[in-house]
Write a protein that holds these residues in place. Sequence first.
Motif, mmCIF file in Angstrom:
data_model
loop_
_atom_site.group_PDB
_atom_site.id
_atom_site.type_symbol
_atom_site.label_atom_id
_atom_site.label_comp_id
_atom_site.label_asym_id
_atom_site.label_seq_id
_atom_site.Cartn_x
_atom_site.Cartn_y
_atom_site.Cartn_z
ATOM 1 N N SER A 1 93.797 -73.207 -7.846
ATOM 2 C CA SER A 1 92.952 -73.161 -6.664
ATOM 3 C C SER A 1 92.660 -71.729 -6.247
ATOM 4 N N GLY A 2 91.590 -71.557 -5.474
ATOM 5 C CA GLY A 2 91.276 -70.256 -4.913
ATOM 6 C C GLY A 2 90.516 -69.364 -5.866
ATOM 7 N N MET A 3 90.077 -68.218 -5.326
ATOM 8 C CA MET A 3 89.328 -67.233 -6.089
ATOM 9 C C MET A 3 90.137 -65.937 -6.163
ATOM 10 N N ILE A 4 89.898 -65.168 -7.223
ATOM 11 C CA ILE A 4 90.625 -63.925 -7.449
ATOM 12 C C ILE A 4 89.658 -62.752 -7.337
ATOM 13 N N MET A 5 90.066 -61.698 -6.662
ATOM 14 C CA MET A 5 89.223 -60.514 -6.532
ATOM 15 C C MET A 5 89.130 -59.804 -7.879
ATOM 16 N N SER A 6 87.920 -59.419 -8.256
ATOM 17 C CA SER A 6 87.644 -58.846 -9.577
ATOM 18 C C SER A 6 88.100 -57.398 -9.669
ATOM 19 N N ILE A 7 88.355 -56.970 -10.906
ATOM 20 C CA ILE A 7 88.847 -55.619 -11.127
ATOM 21 C C ILE A 7 87.754 -54.568 -11.001
#
Length: 224
Positions: free
Chosen positions: A58-64
């Motif tokens: 679940s959820g979104m991850i901040m991109s590098i």
Amino acid sequence: MRFDIISVLPDLLTSPFAHSILLRAQKKGVAEIVVHNLRDYATNKQKSVDDYPYGGGSGMIMSIEPFALCIEKLKSERDYDEVIFMSPDGETLNQTIANQLSTLKNVIILCGHYKGIDQRIRDIFVTREISIGDYVLSGGELPAAVVVDAVVRLIPGVLNDETSALSDSFQGELLDAPNYTRPADWRGHTVPDILLSGHQAKINEWRHDEALKRTQERRPDLLE
């Protein structure tokens, strides 16, 4: 001292840095606080800075990429002592850490959001991770503001009475002693006689004893 704060919600930090001691420090030129909008470094048309996590979940991850571009731009302009990531699993902020940070010159603070940030940001760029407590907030902006406030007030020239910060709670590993001001008698509640005596040595001894007593009662862990 300069703080560069990288955030996806820069407006959230407008108020904390525009009042009281932090505003005074900036007007004096003792501290410089610059907030950068992470979306300005997004590489796609939508200006999005997050994506779905590898492996599902679940959820979104901040991109590098947006973080990397912003950090690299800042580092091309000056040297930084620390790149701090505000994280609930970092070392818990305390007065000792605030004292350490107050001796630095340039610091970058990264504010996370969503489910988290790409681990490679932490592996490649981050030099220190700091938490303000064992709980989770919606983002790193409020913790970043807490760190900046705790640090800036320690910089010489910020407080009108530069000895004030040295007597705060947690300086010397003790909580602060009780404090009183006028009137000396308010509805039968009186100020301790020792504080009215004018005998500074005895007053200092009383304050130390009261600080020790308060610490033993409320935070005995500090005395271990």
